[in-house]
Design a protein around this motif. Structure first.
Motif, mmCIF file in Angstrom:
data_model
loop_
_atom_site.group_PDB
_atom_site.id
_atom_site.type_symbol
_atom_site.label_atom_id
_atom_site.label_comp_id
_atom_site.label_asym_id
_atom_site.label_seq_id
_atom_site.Cartn_x
_atom_site.Cartn_y
_atom_site.Cartn_z
ATOM 1 N N LEU A 198 46.297 -8.869 13.920
ATOM 2 C CA LEU A 198 47.198 -9.450 12.920
ATOM 3 C C LEU A 198 48.259 -10.310 13.602
ATOM 4 O O LEU A 198 48.557 -11.421 13.156
ATOM 5 C CB LEU A 198 47.859 -8.338 12.097
ATOM 6 N N ALA A 224 53.471 -2.606 5.225
ATOM 7 C CA ALA A 224 52.294 -2.240 4.448
ATOM 8 C C ALA A 224 52.712 -1.347 3.302
ATOM 9 O O ALA A 224 51.973 -1.108 2.381
ATOM 10 C CB ALA A 224 51.295 -1.509 5.333
ATOM 11 N N LYS A 225 53.945 -0.874 3.384
ATOM 12 C CA LYS A 225 54.438 0.004 2.324
ATOM 13 C C LYS A 225 55.063 -0.850 1.244
ATOM 14 O O LYS A 225 55.966 -1.622 1.501
ATOM 15 C CB LYS A 225 55.495 0.945 2.888
ATOM 16 N N SER A 226 54.578 -0.665 0.041
ATOM 17 C CA SER A 226 55.147 -1.461 -1.049
ATOM 18 C C SER A 226 56.141 -0.642 -1.852
ATOM 19 O O SER A 226 56.624 -1.073 -2.871
ATOM 20 C CB SER A 226 54.033 -1.965 -1.959
ATOM 21 N N ILE A 265 55.323 -8.188 1.961
ATOM 22 C CA ILE A 265 54.382 -7.066 1.904
ATOM 23 C C ILE A 265 52.996 -7.521 2.336
ATOM 24 O O ILE A 265 52.502 -8.559 1.897
ATOM 25 C CB ILE A 265 54.340 -6.493 0.472
ATOM 26 N N LYS A 266 52.380 -6.728 3.207
ATOM 27 C CA LYS A 266 50.995 -6.991 3.590
ATOM 28 C C LYS A 266 50.094 -6.641 2.423
ATOM 29 O O LYS A 266 50.363 -5.660 1.739
ATOM 30 C CB LYS A 266 50.597 -6.110 4.778
ATOM 31 N N PRO A 267 49.040 -7.303 2.141
ATOM 32 C CA PRO A 267 48.613 -8.528 2.812
ATOM 33 C C PRO A 267 49.315 -9.720 2.179
ATOM 34 O O PRO A 267 49.381 -9.805 0.976
ATOM 35 C CB PRO A 267 47.116 -8.561 2.530
ATOM 36 N N PHE A 268 49.832 -10.628 3.022
ATOM 37 C CA PHE A 268 50.637 -11.711 2.459
ATOM 38 C C PHE A 268 49.890 -13.034 2.522
ATOM 39 O O PHE A 268 48.921 -13.211 3.273
ATOM 40 C CB PHE A 268 51.969 -11.825 3.185
ATOM 41 N N ASP A 269 50.393 -13.943 1.756
ATOM 42 C CA ASP A 269 49.833 -15.291 1.733
ATOM 43 C C ASP A 269 50.511 -16.074 2.857
ATOM 44 O O ASP A 269 51.736 -16.032 2.990
ATOM 45 C CB ASP A 269 50.157 -15.898 0.363
#
Lengths: 233, 568
Positions: A14, A81-83, A101-105
């Protein structure tokens, strides 16, 4: 020399991918793969912004954010990764300016970084020096002064204050502030605003319990206190 | 009014007593003991006193009769002796006679002699004795009539009767009246009466009664105390079991009764402890299993996010060079991007669902203006609405009133899900989002005029992975968890998400968020069944904000012209 960004993430793939995206965006990227080396790497490289993963081996992201924020006034964007709202608020309270927040644009990531690095850019026609209550804001030197003394604001806090002060007759909704100050394009957690408004108030208000400078507009959001424009561009 | 209050007060008091009565075993046992012992004592005393008094009376009466018989004989003799001189004097010296007779009537309270009213001498009611009590007693007893019927004086047949003896002060005491005929001549006879007091029997009765009442009282008190103590002693462990089992009922299984007794109660408690222990163990292990599974899902979802980020970023980087790719590769890339988005969405929803299942979903409420939130959310839906050529309309009556404590992210998610659903199933017709509020709650209604849901399917709308129409919706990219998560979100706000639908006429989803705890949600300000239930598309009404300008052109073709009005 291109702006340097430090990516702190234990996932090498990543990190590398983020590196590619950021390099395409014209930044210089350095990596750090664990929490314990983050601060030393930061000191060695002196980057303009830190992308910080929260779950790291060694020292976790919250503690790194705390150390960096307390000592170096550097823009920090959390990668998480925690929303959970709880984790986000905890991250923000540790000192992060923004979160993603993963997964991001990738475009979202670049946009957020850009806004954080740019800081506040006043709109055309806005005065250079604005007085809010007993505070003087200088938009060109990016200073906020009370009785001639500089208030130590982070770039983000300054942007927030300047945005509110540059249009004092307008009540900003949290979403509006998210767009203007943080560069968020989609609906995000408005608590980002709450956390930073609190932090800003703690620094600029004489009595943070009854705020005069950053006022709450019930049901809408926030607006600046009594404002006077001193000089126009 | 005061009377009513008093009655209410009485009723309340009665209810309280009844409650105490129902709740206390001790009270009931003691009460029952007191009642039964009292009754028993009463019966025993009654029987005993009756026997004693009857025996006493019998002996007293027989001695009285004996006495009166002998005194009669002596008197008759005296009478016979005097009789000769009656005729010679022309009148009988009664005073003298009575004085003479005095020694013969020993033990009597009073005595007297009356002439028979039908006697030849013509004398009527000669009261010989001066005591009026005797006269009254004679009058009362009616014994005189019986005496008249008697043929002649016969020493063997005495008549007697119980009479009250009334003294000058009208105090009555028990007494006995003995009567006999005394012959004065062959044709003439007198009535001779003796009045005896039964005061001793009465005194005895009173004495016995006193003794028995005192005795009964003592017995009742002793019995009640003994029963109370026994019940208390016997039920002390039961009460302990009761108080601990109350904790069990509340779900706290940590405590045990632990009675060190070998009797029935002790065994009961140890069985109970064993059952609860087994139950607790089972629950703990089940909870651990559930927690483990939930953690697993959570970890998997979290772990999936990092590679998903990498894939997404990579796909995006490749996409920037799409033009250089051959058509099939370019198409594959598009599919890859789309699917990774869908995948990410699914992971998010799964995580959220997982949180609700574990009961760890955190609802962070803040002062939220629902109308503003909905409007913002609708703005971000414009692209999708435009693509579906659905006019997206927003109606709000009183903007300020829609502010309440809510978790903005969750409410936004509900709105987003409902609107996307409406767009998907709306068949390009209008979608009307209505926000209204009163003091009790805030309502958000999302109405579409699309396909609607079959009645037999309506009950499953909020089920996980349920799809209205499998074949049609596979391409819409929904996770199948959308409405299920909306439902949970609504519940997390103590709110309600309800659906109305008619096949062919569209659907109406209604979210109700209470403003205060315990607000009545049964009659929301927006009715669940829309007023235009029979309409096939939106018909222009009052204040409407058109969210997506792009779709208006499409709307105009279908005779619906939304107007843009900014509401207060």
């Amino acid at each position: 020399m291109a702006t340097r960004i430090l990516v702190v993430d234990d996932d090498a793939a990543l990190a590398e991918m983020i590196g590619i995206v950021l390099e395409q965006g014209g930044y210089e990227v350095s990596f750090c793969y664990n929490g314990s080396d983050a601060v030393t790497t930061f000191l060695k490289l002196n980057p303009a912004l830190v992308l910080l993963d929260l779950m790291l081996p060694g020292v976790d992201g919250y503690q790194i954010a705390k150390v960096l924020k307390a000592n170096y006034n550097i823009p920090i964007i959390m990668l998480t990764a925690k929303s959970d709202s709880f984790d986000i608020v905890k991250g923000l309270e540790s000192g992060a300016d923004d979160y993603i927040i993963k997964p991001f644009d990738p475009n979202e990531l670049l946009a957020r970084i850009k806004v954080r690095l740019r800081g506040f850019t006043p709109m055309a026609g806005v005065a250079d020096i604005i007085e809010v209550e007993d505070i003087t804001i200088n938009l060109s030197s990016r200073d906020a002064l009370r009785a001639g003394e500089r208030i130590p604001l982070s770039q983000l806090e300054f942007s927030l204050l300047a945005t509110l002060a540059s249009n004092p007759s307008h009540s900003f909704s949290r979403q509006e502030l998210l767009n203007l100050v943080w560069g968020h394009t989609e609906t995000s957690d408005p608590r980002v605003v709450n956390v930073h408004v609190q932090r800003l108030r703690a620094k600029v208000e004489n009595d943070p319990d009854s705020p005069k400078i950053v006022r709450t507009v019930r049901g809408i959001g926030y607006r600046a206190g009594k404002t006077r424009t001193l000089s126009s561009r | 009014m005061a009377l009513l209050n008093k009655r209410l007060l009485h009723k309340r008091f009665f209810m309280r007593v009844l409650r105490v009565w129902r709740r206390s075993l001790l009270l009931r046992s003691v009460f029952v003991t007191i009642s039964f012992t009292s009754l028993l004592c009463f019966i025993v005393s009654f029987i005993f006193i009756s026997i004693v008094i009857n025996g006493f009376l019998d002996s007293r009466i027989s001695s009285i009769l004996q006495e009166s018989k002998s005194s009669y004989v002596r008197l008759q003799n005296a009478f016979n002796a005097h009789f000769v001189s009656v005729d010679s004097y022309g009148g009988y010296p009664w005073d003298k006679f009575l004085q003479d007779a005095r020694p013969y009537v020993t033990g009597a309270y009073a005595y007297g002699l009356y002439s028979n009213s039908t006697g030849s001498s013509g004398e009527v009611d000669i009261s010989i004795d001066s005591d009026p009590a005797l006269y009254t007693a004679v009058q009362r007893s009616g014994i005189s009539a019986q005496l008249t019927k008697m043929p002649q004086a016969d020493p063997a047949s005495l008549l007697w009767s119980y009479v009250p003896i009334e003294d000058k002060n009208s105090n009555k005491r028990p007494g006995i009246l003995v009567a006999q005929k005394i012959s004065a001549s062959l044709t003439n006879s007198y009535e001779y009466y003796l009045l005896y007091s039964l005061q001793e029997a009465d005194d005895l009765l009173g004495f016995l009664r006193g003794i028995f009442v005192a005795l009964s009282f003592v017995i009742v008190i002793i019995c009640a105390t003994v029963v109370g103590l026994v019940v208390r002693f016997a039920f002390a462990p039961v009460r302990k079991i009761e108080s601990i089992s109350r904790k069990f009922a509340r779900g706290d299984l940590s405590e045990r009764v632990r009675l060190a007794r070998l009797d029935e109660v002790g065994r009961l408690s140890s069985h109970m402890d064993a059952v609860v222990g087994a139950l607790q163990h089972k629950i703990t292990s089940l909870e651990a299993a559930v927690e483990q599974q939930r953690r697993f899902i959570s970890d998997v979802s979290h772990e999936l996010r990092t590679p998903a980020s990498t894939i997404r970023l990579a796909a995006n980087v490749v996409k920037n060079a799409q033009d250089a790719l051959p058509p099939t590769a370019a198409r594959s890339l598009t599919l890859l991007s789309e699917q990774i988005d869908k995948f990410c969405n699914l992971v998010d929803t799964l995580l959220e669902m997982n949180k609700y299942d574990a009961g760890v979903a955190v609802v962070i409420k803040s002062d939220t203006c629902i109308a503003e939130l909905v409007q913002n959310e609708l703005r971000s839906c414009t692209d999708a609405a435009n693509n579906a050529r659905s006019p997206l309309l927003f109606v709000c009556d009183n903007w300020q009133n829609t502010c309440t404590q809510a978790d903005p992210l969750r409410i936004a998610r509900i709105v987003r899900n409902l609107v996307y659903n409406a767009i998907t199933y709306g068949k390009g017709k209008s979608i009307v989002v209505r926000v209204a509020a009163n003091d009790a709650c805030v309502c958000i209604g999302v109405r579409d005029y699309g396909c609607g849901i079959r009645e037999d399917q309506l009950g499953f709308v909020f089920d996980r992975f349920w799809r209205a129409d499998y074949s049609r919706t596979q391409d819409t990219g929904g996770s199948g968890l959308g409405l299920a998560i909306c439902y949970e979100d609504a519940l997390a706000h103590n709110g309600k998400l309800a659906v109305w639908s008619r096949f062919g006429f569209g659907s109406h989803f209604l979210l109700t968020i209470p403003k205060t705890e315990g607000a009545d949600l049964s009659s929301p300000i927006i009715p669940l069944e829309p007023l235009d239930a029979e309409s096939t598309d939106f018909i222009k009404e009052g204040d409407v904000i058109t969210i997506n300008q792009g779709a208006i052109a499409a709307a105009e073709n279908t005779d619906t012209q939304p107007i843009e009005v900014v509401t207060s």
